[in-house]
Each structure stands twice: as structure tokens, then as C-alpha cells.
Scaffold this motif. Structure first.
Motif, PDB file in Angstrom:
ATOM      1  N   UNK A   1       0.843  -1.202   0.000  1.00  0.00           N
ATOM      2  CA  UNK A   1       0.000   0.000   0.000  1.00  0.00           C
ATOM      3  C   UNK A   1       0.876   1.249   0.000  1.00  0.00           C
ATOM      4  N   UNK A   2       1.962   1.202   0.789  1.00  0.00           N
ATOM      5  CA  UNK A   2       2.806   2.398   0.936  1.00  0.00           C
ATOM      6  C   UNK A   2       3.638   2.679  -0.308  1.00  0.00           C
ATOM      7  N   UNK A   3       3.760   1.692  -1.222  1.00  0.00           N
ATOM      8  CA  UNK A   3       4.497   1.962  -2.460  1.00  0.00           C
ATOM      9  C   UNK A   3       3.661   2.792  -3.429  1.00  0.00           C
ATOM     10  N   UNK A   4       2.365   2.957  -3.128  1.00  0.00           N
ATOM     11  CA  UNK A   4       1.454   3.673  -4.032  1.00  0.00           C
ATOM     12  C   UNK A   4       1.299   5.144  -3.664  1.00  0.00           C
ATOM     13  N   UNK A   5       2.185   5.664  -2.809  1.00  0.00           N
ATOM     14  CA  UNK A   5       2.023   7.035  -2.318  1.00  0.00           C
ATOM     15  C   UNK A   5       1.930   8.055  -3.443  1.00  0.00           C
ATOM     16  N   UNK A   6       2.754   7.885  -4.475  1.00  0.00           N
ATOM     17  CA  UNK A   6       2.777   8.869  -5.555  1.00  0.00           C
ATOM     18  C   UNK A   6       1.545   8.805  -6.455  1.00  0.00           C
ATOM     19  N   UNK A   7       0.740   7.753  -6.302  1.00  0.00           N
ATOM     20  CA  UNK A   7      -0.446   7.612  -7.143  1.00  0.00           C
ATOM     21  C   UNK A   7      -1.745   7.704  -6.343  1.00  0.00           C
ATOM     22  N   UNK A   8      -1.625   8.077  -5.065  1.00  0.00           N
ATOM     23  CA  UNK A   8      -2.808   8.285  -4.226  1.00  0.00           C
ATOM     24  C   UNK A   8      -3.309   9.713  -4.390  1.00  0.00           C
ATOM     25  N   UNK A   9      -4.631   9.889  -4.395  1.00  0.00           N
ATOM     26  CA  UNK A   9      -5.210  11.228  -4.558  1.00  0.00           C
ATOM     27  C   UNK A   9      -4.862  12.117  -3.381  1.00  0.00           C
ATOM     28  N   UNK A  10      -4.978  11.564  -2.171  1.00  0.00           N
ATOM     29  CA  UNK A  10      -4.710  12.326  -0.958  1.00  0.00           C
ATOM     30  C   UNK A  10      -3.882  11.447  -0.021  1.00  0.00           C
ATOM     31  N   UNK A  11      -2.563  11.297  -0.302  1.00  0.00           N
ATOM     32  CA  UNK A  11      -1.768  10.308   0.439  1.00  0.00           C
ATOM     33  C   UNK A  11      -1.720  10.535   1.941  1.00  0.00           C
ATOM     34  N   UNK A  12      -1.720  11.806   2.388  1.00  0.00           N
ATOM     35  CA  UNK A  12      -1.644  12.061   3.829  1.00  0.00           C
ATOM     36  C   UNK A  12      -2.847  11.490   4.586  1.00  0.00           C
ATOM     37  N   UNK A  13      -3.993  11.468   3.923  1.00  0.00           N
ATOM     38  CA  UNK A  13      -5.200  10.919   4.560  1.00  0.00           C
ATOM     39  C   UNK A  13      -5.425   9.455   4.190  1.00  0.00           C
TER      40      UNK A  13
ATOM     41  N   UNK B   1       4.076  -7.380  -8.093  1.00  0.00           N
ATOM     42  CA  UNK B   1       4.735  -6.811  -9.267  1.00  0.00           C
ATOM     43  C   UNK B   1       4.634  -5.289  -9.264  1.00  0.00           C
ATOM     44  N   UNK B   2       3.464  -4.778  -8.891  1.00  0.00           N
ATOM     45  CA  UNK B   2       3.264  -3.333  -8.810  1.00  0.00           C
ATOM     46  C   UNK B   2       4.244  -2.716  -7.804  1.00  0.00           C
ATOM     47  N   UNK B   3       4.297  -3.295  -6.596  1.00  0.00           N
ATOM     48  CA  UNK B   3       5.182  -2.769  -5.563  1.00  0.00           C
ATOM     49  C   UNK B   3       6.643  -2.810  -5.976  1.00  0.00           C
ATOM     50  N   UNK B   4       7.048  -3.916  -6.600  1.00  0.00           N
ATOM     51  CA  UNK B   4       8.432  -4.065  -7.042  1.00  0.00           C
ATOM     52  C   UNK B   4       8.806  -2.994  -8.059  1.00  0.00           C
ATOM     53  N   UNK B   5       7.926  -2.756  -9.028  1.00  0.00           N
ATOM     54  CA  UNK B   5       8.231  -1.745 -10.054  1.00  0.00           C
ATOM     55  C   UNK B   5       8.328  -0.355  -9.446  1.00  0.00           C
TER      56      UNK B   5
END
Length: 466
Positions: free
Chosen positions: A242-254, A325-329
Motif C-alpha cells: 500500500x505504501x508503495x502507491x504514495x505517488x499515485x494516491x489522490x490524498x496520500x496524507x489521509x 509486481x506493482x510494488x516491485x516496479x
């Protein structure tokens, strides 16, 4: 030179990327559930009960869940305050400096890469068995690695490339596929619980803890509840994706804290329900099989349900593979963006807004490993990498509170450093119960990482550039 090793990256440097911001808190939670509920529940539950914990595998899952939960709260605080792609790698770069960040990233590559290849092997086994139920057989030469007398494990090789194509289509499309597969997987688990709960025989729970808390056998293998917890921890290793998706989250802080904590809590509840029901329906000594859930249903006369469960398992393991695979990339992408790996890995496709080059590279490497090497014994190698990264994240929370007390923290762990400290103690304890052979493989991998850093990464780091 040595000052470079401990130079940290500014927090602001973690927030810039060309990736598409489109994932919601719900998408992130399902990303964690998609990766965490898979091999652990459908394969390892039976092995852990039969060989390590007996019916007390429930307690093993609770212990592993608590350790993952403590780490989840630490991840949530760092994800909200530091952000950035790359999971524990990004947090370590800000908290400890470049060398520590590189080493934790190297360990994460082991976790995600070996994990994906191992899961592809598991998926292949279920796929072959499901086809056999419909009278379709694949020649053995195309289902086994060369060391097992075959040519290639073609289903394991092929499923990796199917998911590579999904990832190249874009993160939102990948998330949609994951959400659909998670729904199928959870429906399968619900059907199993609904059918099996009426066939529980409480006599099967006696003795509840046949191997005690911990014991070492004459052959050197550890057994007992704690050894079982260190094995079933494999069931939790995906939620940190989940934390590897920070750059693709709409509102990562929340959204990241919500996704992290919701996924680990939900998965723990599901694991407890399934392991308790499984050991109640079938005596724990009979559960050392490759598909314990399907086996339990066939034992109580629901052979059609066994096929249904196998189908659900196939969907479930696909989500695990997709998220790994998503997290690794994304980890490789973040390392490349910082100059620690070749720049080609951080090129983003302008149309899809996804790092297609690194996706194709990961697909090539993992499909070869999955197709040509039997990796069933490497679950423990994955565990040690996961636990090591969790320990570093928990330490990172404490370090950053000391170094940067005024850093904005939209989510902050309650009770001061207590939860991170509990995470350090619990994850370190589970590491101690892993076999010596696992530690040897882990230390060899760490040594290769150190050589790579000093030979290449250190000299290309963007922190060295004016």
C-alpha cells in the motif's frame, strides 16, 4: 565519501513524480487485502497447523497480526508525513540516510521479487489441478522446472506476462482488475465459512496446542506457536505494498494511513476465522496438503465446492501477484529516480503515466525465475526480508520524531514511541525464530547489495550532484 552514506534526503524531495494520482483510500485498502489474502490463507494455513502450531495456529495468526499491526501504524505515520514512492526505502532515505535506504530497498527487492516468483509457482499448481478437474492435462515437461525433470513451468511463466500487460495498461486499470479479483476471492472465503461452520467438530481442537509455544526438534527445525507465527507472517507481507502507491494516491496524507490500517485489521480477522474453521472441520494432522481449504470441503462431501474454492484461489493469487509486481516496479522506479539505479528505470510513459520500462524488466526477470526455478522453500526468505523492513520502519518513526519534531504529521501514532517499540520487539522476535538456513541466504543477499552500492549506486546518486 563516508558522509554521503548517512546523508538524508529532504522530505520535500519525496513528493514529486510524473505518475498519475488516481487511487482512493478504498483502492489502497483493497490493494493491501489483494496482496495479503492469498498464499498465506489458501496454502500456509494447513502447513502451519499440521507442522508447527496445531489448532493454536489461530494464536500464531494473532501474534503475526499484532506484529504486522504495530508496523502498520509506523508505516501510516511515515506515509502521512514523509510520503513518496518506494515504501520503506523512501522513509529510510529521509530518516537514516542513503546507505540504509539502499540496503532496505535491496531487502525489499528480495521480498517482492522472490515472493512474486514463489506465488507464481503456487498459482501454477492450483491452475494445473483446476484444469485436471475438467479433464484437461498439461504435459509434465511444461509444468516443472528443469531441476524437477521438466523444461519450464509454463503456467508460472505465462501468468507473470499476463499481469505485466495489465500493469502497462495503467495504474487505474490495474486497480480495477485487483478490486474485481479481491471480490471473487472474498466471496470464495465467505462460501467456505458458510458451508464449513456447520461441520465443526470441537474434538478436532484437542489438544489445542500440541507443540507448545516453542520447541526445537532433533533435526534442528523449530516448532510451536511462535515458530508457526514466524511462518504465517508470510500472510501479512503484502500489506506494506500500500505504501508503495504514495505517488499515485489522490490524498496520500489521509488515504495511506486508512488503507494500511484497514487492510491489516481486515486480513487478521479473516485469517482467524478461516484457520479456526479449518482446524475444526479437519484434524490438524491431516492438513499438510497443498490446498487445505479445498481439501477440507472435499472431506465433508462438497466436491463441487472444492472446484469453486480452487477457482477463488486462482483469482486470489492473481491479486497477490499483481500487487507484488506493482510494488516491485515502484520501488525500482523510486531508486532510479534518486540515481541509485540506471535512469531508464524511472522513465514514465507519457500516455499511460506508468513506468513501462521497469515493468517490462521486472516481468522478464521474475518470469524466468518462476519458470525455471522451484521456489516453494523460499517463503521464509521472503519473511525475513519483510520483518527486517518492518523493524527499520518502526525505528524510522522514533528517529524522525527526535530529528524532526516539527515535521507535519497528519497521522501520528498514539502513546508516543510505544507502538513503534512494540513493532521492533515483535518483528525482531519473529526473525529470531526463523531457521539458520534462512539467515544464511539473507546475509548473502545483503552482502551482494553492499557490493552493488559501493560499485555503482554510490557514484551515481543524485545527492552527490550539486
Amino acid at each position: 565519501m563516508f558522509a554521503q552514506l548517512f546523508r538524508t534526503k529532504p522530505v520535500a524531495a519525496s513528493h514529486h513524480s510524473g505518475l498519475r494520482k488516481c487511487l482512493t483510500a478504498f483502492d489502497l485498502a483493497l490493494l493491501g487485502v489483494g496482496c495479503a489474502i492469498g498464499t498465506g490463507i489458501f496454502v500456509l494455513t494447513g502447513i502451519a497447523a499440521a507442522m508447527y502450531s496445531g489448532p493454536a495456529v489461530i494464536v500464531s495468526f494473532i501474534i503475526a497480526g499484532l506484529a504486522a499491526g504495530f508496523a502498520g501504524f509506523a508505516y501510516a505515520e511515515l506515509a502521512a508525513s514523509v510520503g513518496g514512492s518506494g515504501s520503506a526505502y523512501g522513509y529510510s532515505y529521509v530518516a537514516f540516510g542513503e546507505f540504509s535506504a539502499w540496503m532496505i530497498a535491496w531487502i525489499l527487492l528480495l521480498e517482492y521479487g522472490v515472493g512474486a516468483a514463489a506465488v507464481a509457482n503456487g498459482w501454477s499448481g492450483y491452475f494445473i489441478n483446476t484444469l485436471a478437474n475438467f479433464g484437461i492435462t498439461i504435459p509434465e515437461a511444461w509444468t516443472k522446472a528443469p531441476s524437477q525433470g521438466g523444461i519450464i513451468n509454463l503456467p508460472a511463466f505465462g501468468i507473470i506476462w499476463v499481469l505485466v500487460l495489465v500493469l502497462i495498461s495503467g495504474v487505474k486499470q490495474s486497480s480495477t482488475v485487483n478490486n474485481i479479483m479481491v471480490a471473487i476471492k472474498l466471496s470464495t472465503i465467505a462460501i467456505f465459512l458458510a458451508i464449513a461452520v456447520g461441520h465443526i467438530n470441537t474434538d478436532n481442537w484437542q489438544p489445542f496446542s500440541p507443540f507448545g509455544w516453542f520447541a526445537t526438534q532433533p533435526d534442528g527445525n523449530n516448532i510451536g506457536i511462535l515458530a508457526g507465527a514466524s511462518l504465517v507472517f508470510f500472510a501479512y507481507f503484502g500489506f506494506d505494498a500500500v505504501s508503495t502507491a504514495a505517488d499515485e494516491a489522490r490524498n496520500p496524507q489521509r488515504d495511506l494511513p486508512i488503507g494500511l490500517i484497514a487492510s491489516v485489521t481486515f486480513c487478521t480477522i479473516v485469517y482467524i476465522l478461516v484457520s479456526g474453521t479449518l482446524t475444526g472441520v479437519v484434524h490438524y494432522s491431516d492438513l499438510n496438503v497443498s490446498s487445505p481449504v479445498a481439501y477440507a470441503l472435499s472431506k465433508i462431501g462438497y466436491s463441487w465446492s472444492s472446484t469453486l474454492v480452487a477457482t477463488g484461489v486462482l483469482a486470489g493469487l492473481i491479486t497477490v501477484l499483481l500487487v507484488l509486481l506493482y510494488g516491485l516496479t515502484r520501488i525500482l522506479y523510486a531508486m532510479s529516480r534518486d540515481g541509485l539505479l540506471p535512469a531508464a528505470f524511472s522513465k514514465v510513459d507519457p500516455e499511460r503515466q506508468s513506468p513501462n520500462r521497469v515493468i517490462l524488466f521486472c516481468g522478464s526477470m521474475i518470469s524466468i525465475v518462476a519458470g525455471f526455478f522451484p521456489l516453494g522453500t523460499l517463503a521464509e526468505t521472503v519473511n525475513i526480508g519483510t520483518l527486517a523492513s518492518f523493524v527499520m520502519v518502526c525505528i524510522g518513526v522514533i528517529v524522525l520524531r527526535k530529528r524532526q519534531p516539527n515535521l507535519p504529521r497528519p497521522f501520528k501514532n498514539p502513546w508516543g514511541p510505544t507502538i513503534p517499540l512494540l513493532g521492533i520487539v515483535s518483528c525482531s522476535t519473529l526473525m529470531a525464530f526463523l531457521p539458520g538456513e534462512t539467515w544464511h541466504r539473507f546475509l548473502i543477499w545483503v552482502g551482494i547489495g553492499m557490493v552493488t552500492y559501493f560499485a555503482y549506486s554510490m557514484h551515481h546518486s543524485k545527492l552527490r550532484q550539486p
